[in-house]
Design an enzyme around this catalytic site. Structure first.
Site, PDB file in Angstrom:
ATOM      1  N   LYS A 127     -12.198  -3.971  -2.420  1.00  0.00           N
ATOM      2  CA  LYS A 127     -11.173  -2.904  -1.831  1.00  0.00           C
ATOM      3  C   LYS A 127     -11.784  -1.771  -1.061  1.00  0.00           C
ATOM      4  CE  LYS A 127      -7.579   0.116  -3.018  1.00  0.00           C
ATOM      5  NZ  LYS A 127      -6.577   0.993  -4.080  1.00  0.00           N
TER       6      LYS A 127
ATOM      7  N   ASP B 164      -6.791   7.081   0.555  1.00  0.00           N
ATOM      8  CA  ASP B 164      -5.779   6.479   0.147  1.00  0.00           C
ATOM      9  C   ASP B 164      -4.791   7.683  -0.189  1.00  0.00           C
ATOM     10  OD1 ASP B 164      -3.287   5.218  -0.866  1.00  0.00           O
ATOM     11  OD2 ASP B 164      -4.255   4.501  -2.958  1.00  0.00           O
TER      12      ASP B 164
ATOM     13  N   LYS C  67       1.012  10.704  -2.071  1.00  0.00           N
ATOM     14  CA  LYS C  67       0.537  10.997  -3.237  1.00  0.00           C
ATOM     15  C   LYS C  67       0.910  12.397  -3.631  1.00  0.00           C
ATOM     16  CE  LYS C  67      -3.323   7.757  -4.237  1.00  0.00           C
ATOM     17  NZ  LYS C  67      -2.562   7.004  -5.295  1.00  0.00           N
TER      18      LYS C  67
ATOM     19  N   ASP D  58     -11.563   5.502  -2.608  1.00  0.00           N
ATOM     20  CA  ASP D  58     -10.890   4.415  -2.991  1.00  0.00           C
ATOM     21  C   ASP D  58     -11.391   3.230  -2.399  1.00  0.00           C
ATOM     22  OD1 ASP D  58      -8.811   3.196  -4.344  1.00  0.00           O
ATOM     23  OD2 ASP D  58      -7.096   3.445  -2.744  1.00  0.00           O
TER      24      ASP D  58
ATOM     25  N   ASP E  41       1.904   3.085  -1.517  1.00  0.00           N
ATOM     26  CA  ASP E  41       0.889   3.585  -2.443  1.00  0.00           C
ATOM     27  C   ASP E  41       0.278   2.318  -3.305  1.00  0.00           C
ATOM     28  OD1 ASP E  41      -1.264   5.330  -3.318  1.00  0.00           O
ATOM     29  OD2 ASP E  41      -0.044   6.321  -4.764  1.00  0.00           O
TER      30      ASP E  41
ATOM     31  N   GLU F 299      -1.245  -0.099  -2.207  1.00  0.00           N
ATOM     32  CA  GLU F 299      -1.703  -0.752  -0.820  1.00  0.00           C
ATOM     33  C   GLU F 299      -2.913  -1.685  -1.183  1.00  0.00           C
ATOM     34  OE1 GLU F 299      -2.791   1.883  -1.988  1.00  0.00           O
ATOM     35  OE2 GLU F 299      -5.028   1.820  -1.721  1.00  0.00           O
TER      36      GLU F 299
ATOM     37  N   ARG G  10      -3.606  -3.966  -3.360  1.00  0.00           N
ATOM     38  CA  ARG G  10      -3.089  -5.463  -3.497  1.00  0.00           C
ATOM     39  C   ARG G  10      -2.887  -6.133  -2.157  1.00  0.00           C
ATOM     40  NH1 ARG G  10       1.249  -3.596  -7.889  1.00  0.00           N
ATOM     41  NH2 ARG G  10      -0.412  -2.179  -8.070  1.00  0.00           N
TER      42      ARG G  10
END
Ligand code: BES
Ligand code: ZN
Ligand code: ZN
Length: 503
Positions: free
Chosen positions: A268, A273, A280, A291, A350, A352, A354
Site C-alpha cells: 500500500k 492519507d 481525518k 501511509d 478514509d 482507501e 483496501r
C-alpha cells in the site's frame, strides 16, 4: 556505517574497544583484561552486565584503544540472536553519545562458533545508526550531530577474529548485514519523506532508478494504464488529488534457477492519507505521510532479494496514490466497479487502502504466483487490538502465515495472526453493491479490512495480509530501531521468508 572484518594479526588502532559482558563470574577472574574495572563497576552497581546496560570508560592512552565500552548481554545461557541485536542497538546509542567514530570488537567474546550472534549484534548496531537529516540545514544538522553523536555515515566498526578463515566468514556475513540494513534504510527513507516531495511520481521514478541499479525489471502503470486495466477502484482513491498515481511493477528473476517459485508482494503506497471527503481529524495527521510504508517495505525487500541473489522469483507491486478531498474526489455513497468485476459501495473514503489493494491484488494474481503477500498500514484498529509490539497477519493459508510468523519471530519482528472467518463479511454487505468498504461499527476493524481484501483473492491462491499500521513509525521500545519516524520493520522478515520459500 562501515562494517569491517579483520584478523588479530593485523594491527589496528581504534578509538574504542567494545566488550560484551555476560552476567557470569568468570569476567572477574584474574585473566580477564578488564577484571579490575568490571569488579569496581559491579561494586558500585552501575554496571552488572544486564542486557541494556552499557558502561563507557575513557583512558586517553595512545597505543591501545582510548576507551572501552562494556555492553551488558545478560546471562550467557539465556542469550539469543534477538538479545545480540538488542545489545548491538545499545552499543550504537552509547557510541553515538560518546561521539566515537571507530569501534572494534573481538568476535571471540561471543565464542568463535557463534556466527549468528555476531551477525545479529552487527545488525542491531547498524539498524540503530539511522538518521533522517536530509532537510536540516547545515548548522542545525551539526547541532543535531552533537546531540545525537557522530554522523552514522562516517563511522567504522571493526570485527576482529582470531584467524584469517574466521575473519573471511565474518566478512561475508557482514556483507549480507550491510545489504539488509541498506534495504531497511531505503524503506525508512521512503517512509520518512514528506508528501510534498514524496509524491506518487517521485516514488515511481525512484523505483525505476533502483530497478536499473539492481537489475530488476520495472514497469510503470500511470493512471491511463490503470484505466486500461480497469482498475477503477484504485483510480477512485487518487481521484481527488492533483498528483497522478502510479502502480510500479518490479520483477526479480534469479539467475540459473530452473523453475523458481514465484512470490508476489503487494504494498500500500498512499503518499498522504488525508482521509479524503471523510477527512481525518487534524491531530497527528502529519503522520499520514507514512501511509506508504507498505510500499516502502515491499521495495526494500525486493531490492534486498536482488542484491542477495536469492533463488526465489519475486514480483512486487507498489500502488502509489494520494488520498485527498476536492471537488472531484470520490464521495461516500459512490459505487465503483472493480477490476475483478465486483462492485463496491464506498461508505468511508478514509478506508482507501483496501480499495487500491483490491485492484492490485487482482492484477497480481494474473501472474500466477505461488503465493501473494500484501503489506499495508491498513487500519488504526490494529493498534487497538495489539498495541505497538506486533503487527497483525491474516489470510487464507495457515501454513504461509505460520511461516511468516516464524521468520518474523526470528528477526525480532513480531506478527500475530487474527482470525478471518467468512462470517465477518456479514458486516460488509450492502443493498446497493456486492460489498461496502466499511461499516459504522469500528470493532474488529483490522479483520474487516482483511475480509474485504479476501473477496478479491481467487480460489486456490495462497495469500497473507500484513497490517503494519501500528508498527510503521514511532516505535520506542526496541533498542535497535529509531525512536522517531519510520521503523523499517518487516523488511528483514520478508527477505528471510523469500530466501527460504519452498511453496
Ligand atoms: N491509513 C489509515 C490507517 C492508519 C491509521 C495507519 C493510523 C496508521 C495510523 C487507513 O487508511 C484508515 O484511515 N483506516 C480507517 C478505516 C476505517 C475508516 C474503516 C481507520 O483505521 O480508522
Ligand atoms: Zn485512510
Ligand atoms: Zn490509509
Amino acid at each position: 556505517m562501515q562494517l569491517e572484518s579483520t584478523h588479530s594479526q593485523t594491527t589496528i588502532s581504534v578509538e574504542c574497544e567494545i566488550l560484551p559482558v555476560f552476567q557470569t563470574q568468570d569476567r572477574e577472574s584474574a585473566n580477564h583484561p578488564y577484571a579490575d574495572i568490571l569488579r569496581k563497576l559491579k561494586h558500585t552497581e552501575t554496571f552488572t552486565g544486564k542486557l541494556g546496560q552499557t558502561a563507557f570508560v575513557r583512558f586517553g592512552g595512545k597505543d591501545k584503544a582510548e576507551s572501552v565500552l562494556f555492553v551488558g548481554c545478560g546471562p550467557k545461557d539465556e542469550f539469543t540472536e534477538e538479545k545480540a541485536r538488542v545489545a548491538g542497538g545499545h552499543t550504537w546509542s552509547k557510541l553515538a553519545t560518546e561521539k566515537t567514530h571507530l569501534g572494534a570488537i573481538k568476535t571471540s567474546f561471543f565464542g568463535d562458533d557463534h556466527a549468528a550472534w555476531i551477525r545479529a549484534f552487527a545488525e542491531g548496531l547498524v539498524l540503530n545508526a539511522y538518521q533522517f537529516h536530509k532537510y536540516l540545514n547545515t548548522s542545525k544538522a551539526e547541532g543535531k550531530t552533537v546531540a545525537r553523536g557522530p554522523s552514522a555515515k562516517k563511522c567504522r566498526f571493526i570485527f576482529v577474529s582470531q584467524t584469517r578463515e574466521l575473519a573471511d566468514q565474518v566478512r561475508s556475513d557482514l556483507e549480507d548485514v550491510s545489504v539488509l540494513y541498506e534495504s531497511v534504510n531505503l524503506t525508512r527513507d521512503w517512509s520518512n519523506e514528506p508528501s510534498n516531495i514524496g509524491t506518487p511520481e517521485f516514488y515511481a521514478k525512484e523505483a525505476q532508478k533502483l530497478a536499473k541499479k539492481y537489475g530488476l525489471k520495472c514497469k510503470l502503470l500511470n493512471e491511463a494504464a490503470a484505466k486500461r486495466e480497469k482498475m477503477d477502484l484504485y483510480l477512485a482513491v487518487g481521484q481527488g488529488s492533483e498528483r497522478e498515481g502510479y502502480i510500479v511493477q518490479l520483477e526479480y528473476n534469479p539467475k540459473g534457477v530452473k523453475k523458481p517459485k514465484t512470490v508476489c508482494l503487494v504494498g500500500k503506497g498512499i503518499t498522504f492519507d488525508s482521509g479524503g471527503i471523510s477527512i481525518k481529524p487534524s491531530l497527528r495527521m502529519e503522520e499520514m505521510k507514512h501511509d506508504m510504508t507498505g510500499a516502502a517495505t515491499v521495495m526494500g525487500a525486493v531490492v534486498a532479494a536482488a542484491r542477495l541473489q536469492l533463488t526465489t522469483r519475486v514480483i512486487a507491486f507498489i500502488g502509489m496514490a494520494e488520498n485527498m478531498p476536492s471537488g472531484i474526489a470520490t464521495q461516500p455513497g459512490n459505487i465503483i466497479r472493480t477490476r475483478s468485476g465486483k462492485t463496491v459501495e464506498i461508505i468511508n473514503t478514509d478506508a482507501e487502502g483496501r480499495l487500491i489493494l483490491a485492484d492490485i491484488l487482482d492484477y497480481a494474481q494474473d501472474f500466477k504466483p505461488d503465493c501473494v503477500v500484501d503489506v499495508a498500514t491498513l487500519t488504526g484498529a490494529v493498534g487497538v487490538a495489539l498495541g505497538k509490539q506486533c503487527a497483525a497477519i491474516l489470510g487464507n493459508d495457515d501454513e504461509l502465515i505460520a511461516d511468516l510468523v516464524k521468520r518474523g519471530a526470528e528477526k525480532g519482528e513480531r506478527l500475530w495472526q487474527l482470525p478471518l472467518w467468512d462470517e465477518y463479511f456479514e458486516d460488509m454487505k450492502t443493498d446497493h453493491a456486492d460489498m461496502r468498504n466499511s461499516c459504522n461499527d469500528s470493532n474488529g476493524g483490522t479483520i474487516r479490512g482483511a475480509i474485504f481484501l479476501k473477496q478479491f483473492i481467487r480460489k486456490g491462491v495462497s495469500w497473507a495480509h500484513m497490517d503494519i499500521a501500528s508498527m510503521a513509525n514511532g516505535l520506542t521500545s526496541v533498542s535497535y530501531l529509531p525512536k522517531k519516524g519510520a521503523s523499517g520493520i518487516y523488511v528483514r522478515t520478508l527477505v528471510d521468508f523469500i530466501a527460504n520459500y519452498k511453496g
